[in-house]
Design a protein around this motif. Structure first.
Motif, PDB file in Angstrom:
ATOM      1  N   ASP A 152      -7.558   1.537   2.867  1.00  0.00           N
ATOM      2  CA  ASP A 152      -7.161   0.514   3.457  1.00  0.00           C
ATOM      3  C   ASP A 152      -6.567  -0.625   2.422  1.00  0.00           C
ATOM      4  OD1 ASP A 152      -7.768   1.528   5.958  1.00  0.00           O
ATOM      5  OD2 ASP A 152      -9.750   0.369   5.969  1.00  0.00           O
ATOM      6  N   TYR A 153      -7.183  -0.732   1.393  1.00  0.00           N
ATOM      7  CA  TYR A 153      -6.982  -1.346  -0.081  1.00  0.00           C
ATOM      8  C   TYR A 153      -5.552  -1.023  -0.429  1.00  0.00           C
ATOM      9  CZ  TYR A 153      -7.591  -4.895  -3.787  1.00  0.00           C
ATOM     10  OH  TYR A 153      -7.475  -5.863  -4.605  1.00  0.00           O
ATOM     11  N   LEU A 154      -5.543   0.103  -0.574  1.00  0.00           N
ATOM     12  CA  LEU A 154      -4.256   0.611  -1.212  1.00  0.00           C
ATOM     13  C   LEU A 154      -3.045   0.275  -0.193  1.00  0.00           C
ATOM     14  CD1 LEU A 154      -4.913   4.219  -2.633  1.00  0.00           C
ATOM     15  CD2 LEU A 154      -3.904   2.505  -3.717  1.00  0.00           C
ATOM     16  N   ASP A 155      -3.080   0.548   1.110  1.00  0.00           N
ATOM     17  CA  ASP A 155      -2.228   0.325   2.213  1.00  0.00           C
ATOM     18  C   ASP A 155      -1.677  -0.955   2.296  1.00  0.00           C
ATOM     19  OD1 ASP A 155      -0.386   1.431   3.909  1.00  0.00           O
ATOM     20  OD2 ASP A 155      -1.789   0.893   5.743  1.00  0.00           O
ATOM     21  N   ALA A 162     -12.978  -2.174  -8.321  1.00  0.00           N
ATOM     22  CA  ALA A 162     -14.070  -2.780  -7.670  1.00  0.00           C
ATOM     23  C   ALA A 162     -14.629  -2.558  -6.187  1.00  0.00           C
ATOM     24  CB  ALA A 162     -13.672  -4.525  -7.550  1.00  0.00           C
ATOM     25  N   VAL A 163     -13.533  -1.878  -5.401  1.00  0.00           N
ATOM     26  CA  VAL A 163     -13.969  -1.379  -3.882  1.00  0.00           C
ATOM     27  C   VAL A 163     -14.038   0.120  -4.048  1.00  0.00           C
ATOM     28  CG1 VAL A 163     -12.676  -3.463  -3.055  1.00  0.00           C
ATOM     29  CG2 VAL A 163     -11.501  -1.199  -3.530  1.00  0.00           C
ATOM     30  N   CYS A 164     -14.085   0.660  -5.131  1.00  0.00           N
ATOM     31  CA  CYS A 164     -14.169   2.157  -5.044  1.00  0.00           C
ATOM     32  C   CYS A 164     -15.616   2.379  -5.772  1.00  0.00           C
ATOM     33  CB  CYS A 164     -13.317   2.587  -6.065  1.00  0.00           C
ATOM     34  SG  CYS A 164     -13.303   4.595  -5.995  1.00  0.00           S
ATOM     35  N   ALA A 207      -3.103   8.909   3.087  1.00  0.00           N
ATOM     36  CA  ALA A 207      -3.847   9.855   4.012  1.00  0.00           C
ATOM     37  C   ALA A 207      -4.866  10.784   3.590  1.00  0.00           C
ATOM     38  CB  ALA A 207      -2.642  10.939   4.451  1.00  0.00           C
ATOM     39  N   GLN A 208      -5.048  11.107   2.101  1.00  0.00           N
ATOM     40  CA  GLN A 208      -5.879  11.807   1.509  1.00  0.00           C
ATOM     41  C   GLN A 208      -7.129  11.067   1.396  1.00  0.00           C
ATOM     42  OE1 GLN A 208      -5.276  14.098  -1.756  1.00  0.00           O
ATOM     43  NE2 GLN A 208      -7.190  14.344  -2.466  1.00  0.00           N
TER      44      GLN A 208
END
Length: 416
Positions: free
Chosen positions: A310-313, A264-266, A299-300
């Motif tokens: 940011d969502y992943l982190d 949804a954020v991608c 990082a990639q």
């Protein structure tokens, strides 16, 4: 001219039965049941056994043994198999008909309450239940309700339940002349013997924190204990309820639900590449490699898709909680929503009804489906081995053969 028999056959049979041993009674029941099944199989084939006929449409293909529990004891009966299709004597295999009986009860209740649609009316006719009276439906429902209630309120005495999964399904129910949506809260777990169990079912007005809190409090009161990890989606009320009631446990965010949230954020064009990167994290050989690969992926993505990074982190601890457990149980924990297949089975049955006439009928059908699934899990092989399960209760990682990999795992290139 026929002579009158000198023996009263009816009296003679009564006398023999009264003096018969349990073995003789079981043999008589077995003979009668197998003869009846043979007649039904012949009717499906269109001809008798070893009989040549132009009306034959199928052939016999041996037998399969099945235990039948009767008042005279357990009997091994031979059920005929067909070369094409299958034959199941519904009158014999009563245990596996609970969900079907619940479905008939729900549809019949809708029909008798006058709320059936054209689709339901066709289903009623197909099931052959148009002649059911209100008293018959009530008797059927009372029996099913007693079974489902006993199943839903049984003590959870097979613990500790090391792994627990929770999810909710939305159902449509008629209330006060209107159609409303309600949430069916379902929890499953892995017991001390490594088998999966249905832990509980609760129908709530909505999927909110109060409903989940009451649900988990009921599970705890019935004996839920020893939980090390709870897997679910990121519903705030569910997560808060787990933290308040299942103390000492970790929480794992469901991989399936997280992927949907991340998508949804991608940007749509970038999703295939992001999905491949996410899978590369899960495919690592050990916990250290999982965390290292996760860092490389973040990082990639930081330069190209900062919102996704940011969502992943932010979700790192939630989606990598499985790494604290032995690798042998990783796939069971995060490979998919642990209840996904169970949810599909519930949907397969409830979609036939569409709109339930009341909440009781929804609990009746869903509870019957869950009770059947619970029985099937008890007969299947262990979901998790006892040795791995014992290590999981200690929350330690036992697979250290790849703690120091020779080289870093390749990171898939991100492409639109």
């Amino acid at each position: 001219m026929t002579a009158n028999p000198s023996i009263d056959l009816s009296g003679f049979l009564d006398e023999q039965l009264s003096q018969a041993s349990p073995d003789l009674l079981r043999q008589m029941i077995k003979t009668f049941a197998e003869a009846l099944m043979a007649a039904e199989a012949d009717a499906l084939c269109g001809a008798g056994y070893n009989q040549r006929s132009e009306e034959r449409v199928n052939h016999r293909n041996g037998y399969r043994d099945r235990r039948w529990d009767t008042r005279a004891g357990s009997i091994e009966v031979a059920i005929p198999k067909l070369r094409q299709g299958s034959y199941f004597p519904d009158w014999l295999l009563e245990r596996r008909r609970r969900a079907e009986a619940a479905l008939v009860s729900v549809v019949a209740t809708s029909y008798l309450l006058g709320v059936s649609t054209r689709r339901v009316e066709k289903l009623v006719a197909a099931l052959g239940i148009t002649g059911l009276s209100k008293s018959q439906v009530s008797a059927m429902a009372a029996d099913l309700d007693a079974q489902v209630e006993a199943f839903r309120t049984r003590p959870l005495d097979n613990g500790p339940y090391t792994f627990v999964a929770a999810d909710a399904l939305t159902m449509k129910v008629r209330e006060s002349g209107r159609v409303v949506k309600v949430a069916a809260l379902v929890a499953t777990g892995v017991n001390a013997e490594g088998y999966r169990e249905i832990l509980g079912l609760r129908l709530n007005t909505s999927e909110d924190g109060a409903g989940w809190l009451a649900f988990f409090r009921d599970l705890a009161a019935r004996g839920l204990s020893g939980v090390r990890l709870v897997t679910s989606d990121a519903h705030p009320g569910l997560v808060a309820a787990v933290g308040a009631t299942v103390t000492g446990s970790s929480w794992q965010r469901c991989r399936t639900h997280f992927a949907a949230n991340l998508m949804a954020v991608c940007p749509k064009a970038a999703w295939p590449g992001v999905k491949a990167l996410l899978h590369s994290v899960y495919d690592q050989p050990d916990a250290a490699a999982v965390h290292s690969q996760f860092d490389r992926v973040v990082a990639q993505l930081a330069d190209q898709l900062p919102a996704v990074a940011d969502y992943l982190d932010e979700a790192r601890a939630d989606i990598l909680a499985f790494t604290a457990f032995p690798k042998a149980v990783w796939r069971q924990i995060w490979s998919n929503n642990p209840n996904e297949r169970l949810n599909r089975e519930i949907r397969r049955r409830t979609d036939v009804v569409g709109i339930f006439p009341n909440r009781e009928s929804a609990v009746r059908l869903i509870g019957a489906v869950l009770a059947e699934q619970h029985d099937e899990w008890a007969e299947m092989r262990r979901y998790i081995g006892l040795e791995v399960l014992a290590k999981s209760r200690m929350s330690i990682v036992t697979d250290t053969s790849h703690d120091t990999p020779d080289k870093e795992a390749p990171t898939p290139a991100l492409s639109a």
